[in-house]
Design a protein around this motif. Structure first.
Motif, PDB file in Angstrom:
ATOM      1  N   PRO A 236      55.282  33.401  58.864  1.00  0.00           N
ATOM      2  CA  PRO A 236      55.395  31.975  59.208  1.00  0.00           C
ATOM      3  C   PRO A 236      56.006  31.158  58.068  1.00  0.00           C
ATOM      4  N   LYS A 237      56.592  30.028  58.414  1.00  0.00           N
ATOM      5  CA  LYS A 237      57.077  29.095  57.385  1.00  0.00           C
ATOM      6  C   LYS A 237      55.855  28.537  56.683  1.00  0.00           C
ATOM      7  N   SER A 238      55.871  28.595  55.359  1.00  0.00           N
ATOM      8  CA  SER A 238      54.686  28.153  54.603  1.00  0.00           C
ATOM      9  C   SER A 238      55.030  28.086  53.125  1.00  0.00           C
ATOM     10  N   PRO A 239      54.403  27.143  52.392  1.00  0.00           N
ATOM     11  CA  PRO A 239      54.559  27.171  50.932  1.00  0.00           C
ATOM     12  C   PRO A 239      53.843  28.410  50.377  1.00  0.00           C
ATOM     13  N   PRO A 240      54.073  28.757  49.101  1.00  0.00           N
ATOM     14  CA  PRO A 240      53.384  29.921  48.526  1.00  0.00           C
ATOM     15  C   PRO A 240      51.867  29.783  48.641  1.00  0.00           C
ATOM     16  N   LEU A 241      51.176  30.896  48.868  1.00  0.00           N
ATOM     17  CA  LEU A 241      49.724  30.877  49.026  1.00  0.00           C
ATOM     18  C   LEU A 241      49.006  31.264  47.733  1.00  0.00           C
ATOM     19  N   TYR A 242      49.758  31.874  46.807  1.00  0.00           N
ATOM     20  CA  TYR A 242      49.175  32.292  45.517  1.00  0.00           C
ATOM     21  C   TYR A 242      50.076  31.807  44.385  1.00  0.00           C
ATOM     22  N   PRO A 243      49.500  31.574  43.200  1.00  0.00           N
ATOM     23  CA  PRO A 243      50.324  31.143  42.065  1.00  0.00           C
ATOM     24  C   PRO A 243      51.345  32.209  41.684  1.00  0.00           C
ATOM     25  N   GLU A 244      52.517  31.751  41.213  1.00  0.00           N
ATOM     26  CA  GLU A 244      53.562  32.646  40.716  1.00  0.00           C
ATOM     27  C   GLU A 244      52.952  33.560  39.636  1.00  0.00           C
ATOM     28  N   GLY A 245      53.270  34.836  39.681  1.00  0.00           N
ATOM     29  CA  GLY A 245      52.747  35.734  38.634  1.00  0.00           C
ATOM     30  C   GLY A 245      51.513  36.508  39.064  1.00  0.00           C
ATOM     31  N   ASP A 246      50.770  36.006  40.062  1.00  0.00           N
ATOM     32  CA  ASP A 246      49.628  36.789  40.558  1.00  0.00           C
ATOM     33  C   ASP A 246      50.144  38.014  41.299  1.00  0.00           C
ATOM     34  N   LEU A 247      49.561  39.176  41.022  1.00  0.00           N
ATOM     35  CA  LEU A 247      49.991  40.393  41.715  1.00  0.00           C
ATOM     36  C   LEU A 247      48.989  40.835  42.763  1.00  0.00           C
ATOM     37  N   THR A 248      47.745  40.399  42.625  1.00  0.00           N
ATOM     38  CA  THR A 248      46.715  40.794  43.575  1.00  0.00           C
ATOM     39  C   THR A 248      45.582  39.786  43.503  1.00  0.00           C
ATOM     40  N   ASP A 249      44.771  39.702  44.578  1.00  0.00           N
ATOM     41  CA  ASP A 249      43.609  38.807  44.510  1.00  0.00           C
ATOM     42  C   ASP A 249      42.315  39.614  44.436  1.00  0.00           C
ATOM     43  N   GLU A 250      42.442  40.926  44.182  1.00  0.00           N
ATOM     44  CA  GLU A 250      41.234  41.738  44.022  1.00  0.00           C
ATOM     45  C   GLU A 250      40.515  41.327  42.736  1.00  0.00           C
ATOM     46  N   PRO A 251      39.178  41.252  42.744  1.00  0.00           N
ATOM     47  CA  PRO A 251      38.473  41.021  41.493  1.00  0.00           C
ATOM     48  C   PRO A 251      38.799  42.149  40.514  1.00  0.00           C
ATOM     49  N   GLU A 252      38.929  41.784  39.221  1.00  0.00           N
ATOM     50  CA  GLU A 252      39.291  42.794  38.218  1.00  0.00           C
ATOM     51  C   GLU A 252      38.325  43.969  38.204  1.00  0.00           C
ATOM     52  N   GLN A 253      37.027  43.689  38.404  1.00  0.00           N
ATOM     53  CA  GLN A 253      36.051  44.774  38.359  1.00  0.00           C
ATOM     54  C   GLN A 253      36.303  45.823  39.440  1.00  0.00           C
ATOM     55  N   VAL A 254      36.709  45.351  40.629  1.00  0.00           N
ATOM     56  CA  VAL A 254      36.999  46.278  41.732  1.00  0.00           C
ATOM     57  C   VAL A 254      38.213  47.131  41.380  1.00  0.00           C
ATOM     58  N   MET A 255      39.248  46.484  40.807  1.00  0.00           N
ATOM     59  CA  MET A 255      40.458  47.232  40.459  1.00  0.00           C
ATOM     60  C   MET A 255      40.189  48.253  39.367  1.00  0.00           C
ATOM     61  N   VAL A 256      39.370  47.879  38.388  1.00  0.00           N
ATOM     62  CA  VAL A 256      39.025  48.813  37.303  1.00  0.00           C
ATOM     63  C   VAL A 256      38.285  50.018  37.883  1.00  0.00           C
ATOM     64  N   ALA A 257      37.328  49.754  38.794  1.00  0.00           N
ATOM     65  CA  ALA A 257      36.582  50.844  39.438  1.00  0.00           C
ATOM     66  C   ALA A 257      37.533  51.762  40.199  1.00  0.00           C
ATOM     67  N   GLU A 258      38.528  51.167  40.874  1.00  0.00           N
ATOM     68  CA  GLU A 258      39.485  51.974  41.640  1.00  0.00           C
ATOM     69  C   GLU A 258      40.326  52.860  40.717  1.00  0.00           C
ATOM     70  N   LEU A 259      40.736  52.319  39.564  1.00  0.00           N
ATOM     71  CA  LEU A 259      41.539  53.113  38.622  1.00  0.00           C
ATOM     72  C   LEU A 259      40.738  54.292  38.072  1.00  0.00           C
ATOM     73  N   ILE A 260      39.447  54.067  37.824  1.00  0.00           N
ATOM     74  CA  ILE A 260      38.584  55.171  37.345  1.00  0.00           C
ATOM     75  C   ILE A 260      38.448  56.214  38.451  1.00  0.00           C
ATOM     76  N   ARG A 261      38.289  55.736  39.692  1.00  0.00           N
ATOM     77  CA  ARG A 261      38.108  56.678  40.796  1.00  0.00           C
ATOM     78  C   ARG A 261      39.377  57.497  41.028  1.00  0.00           C
ATOM     79  N   GLU A 262      40.522  56.848  40.866  1.00  0.00           N
ATOM     80  CA  GLU A 262      41.788  57.586  41.016  1.00  0.00           C
ATOM     81  C   GLU A 262      41.881  58.710  39.994  1.00  0.00           C
ATOM     82  N   ALA A 263      41.527  58.390  38.741  1.00  0.00           N
ATOM     83  CA  ALA A 263      41.583  59.420  37.682  1.00  0.00           C
ATOM     84  C   ALA A 263      40.570  60.536  37.964  1.00  0.00           C
ATOM     85  N   ALA A 264      39.395  60.168  38.491  1.00  0.00           N
ATOM     86  CA  ALA A 264      38.364  61.167  38.789  1.00  0.00           C
ATOM     87  C   ALA A 264      38.785  62.074  39.947  1.00  0.00           C
ATOM     88  N   LEU A 265      39.597  61.544  40.863  1.00  0.00           N
ATOM     89  CA  LEU A 265      40.047  62.329  42.022  1.00  0.00           C
ATOM     90  C   LEU A 265      41.066  63.392  41.649  1.00  0.00           C
TER      91      LEU A 265
END
Length: 316
Positions: A188-217
């Motif tokens: 849809p036509k719309s102004p930006p929904l997130y600030p320039e430079g943001d790459l994700t809206d996941e909380p950092e703690q969740v992303m850190v946990a995911e990176l550890i899980r990826e390495a463990a896998l």
């Protein structure tokens, strides 16, 4: 409604912003494509099915548009309570996005899993659907052409009108930009929904946990992929460090389902866990932009995938 003067200039297309979600059976290349589009690692990738458990939003910024990618778990026939919950997450997401990208790997003939998802997609009438043929670097042009025809045919059979059918190789960086070019006009036509430079809206703690899980896998035996969950207990800056040499202390627990799996994760004399720590720390430091001290512990949460109380505690 007042029209802003800059929008009335005939040469400027209106800014678009919205949500796209990649669906497909497990291991169809959804997370790899998300990372390629965003240009950075935001979704965990692995060559094992069912790696993605959290809806990771990757954000693609363009002067004329903002494409927010919602990465969902692969839809599958569930065998556990965790599986059922993951499927619910997928269906809820489909109902809320502006466009759906259906990922189908070029190197595998269409199977019951693809048909199962396509039937579900056919039920969602309003949302435009783009068929994305992934992993094209693994096949020759004849195989690719056959796959494109088969996907077109599948759409006709089930009454799905593909907005586009696009072949792509995220690994070879072929046509990745084209995927964004095709998805953006469907937003849809719309102004930006997130600030320039943001790459994700996941909380950092969740992303850190995911990176550890990826390495463990990585490199663990086939029976383990679903059995690993990671919870980051705390992330706190180390006190008394000079401002130019900060250190972030991260304490995390790696949960498995049975005591017999502990040895597999820890490895001989702790070697495997050490490797998991080293690998994930590199990615975490790149993500957070700060040096990290990572403290990992392996714990048993008996049959957590089937236990509603444990699932809640582990964030599902």
């Amino acid at each position: 409604m007042s029209v802003r003067s800059e929008d009335t200039d005939e040469n400027t297309a209106p800014h678009r912003a919205g949500f796209a979600c990649f669906v497909g059976r497990p291991n169809a290349g959804k997370s790899t494509l998300t990372n390629a589009l965003v240009g950075q690692k935001v979704a965990i990738t692995s060559n094992r099915p069912q790696t993605t458990r959290h809806t990771v939003r990757g954000i693609v910024h363009r002067p004329d548009a903002q494409l927010i990618l919602v990465d969902t778990p692969g839809l599958h026939k569930p065998r556990t309570l965790l599986g059922e919950r993951l499927n619910d997450v997928v269906r809820t997401t489909w109902a809320e996005v502006d466009v759906i990208g259906f990922c189908l790997p070029a190197d595998q003939k269409l199977g019951p899993g693809d048909r199962f998802i396509a039937k579900e997609l056919a039920e969602i009438k309003k949302t435009p659907k783009v068929a994305i043929v992934t992993k094209t670097d693994l096949v020759d042009s004849k195989t690719l052409a056959e796959q494109l025809i088969a996907i077109d045919q599948l759409g006709r059979e089930l009454g799905i009108e593909w907005a586009e059918i696009v072949p792509v190789s995220a690994v070879g960086d072929k046509q990745v930009k084209l995927v964004a070019d095709l998805l953006i006009p469907l937003l849809p036509k719309s102004p930006p929904l997130y600030p320039e430079g943001d790459l994700t809206d996941e909380p950092e703690q969740v992303m850190v946990a995911e990176l550890i899980r990826e390495a463990a896998l990585e490199g663990v035996r086939d029976e383990l992929p679903h059995s690993i969950a990671v919870v980051v207990e705390e992330m706190i800056p180390r006190e008394g460090r000079p401002a130019d040499r900060p250190l972030l202390d991260i304490h995390a627990n790696v949960y498995i389902e049975r005591p017999s799996q502990k040895g597999i994760i820890i490895g001989p004399k702790g070697s495997r866990l050490k490797e998991v720590g080293m690998k994930s720390r590199k990615h975490i430091e790149a993500l957070l932009g700060t040096p990290v001290f990572l403290d990992l512990h392996v714990k048993v949460a008996k049959d957590w995938q089937r236990d509603p109380k444990q699932l809640r505690r582990l964030g599902f």
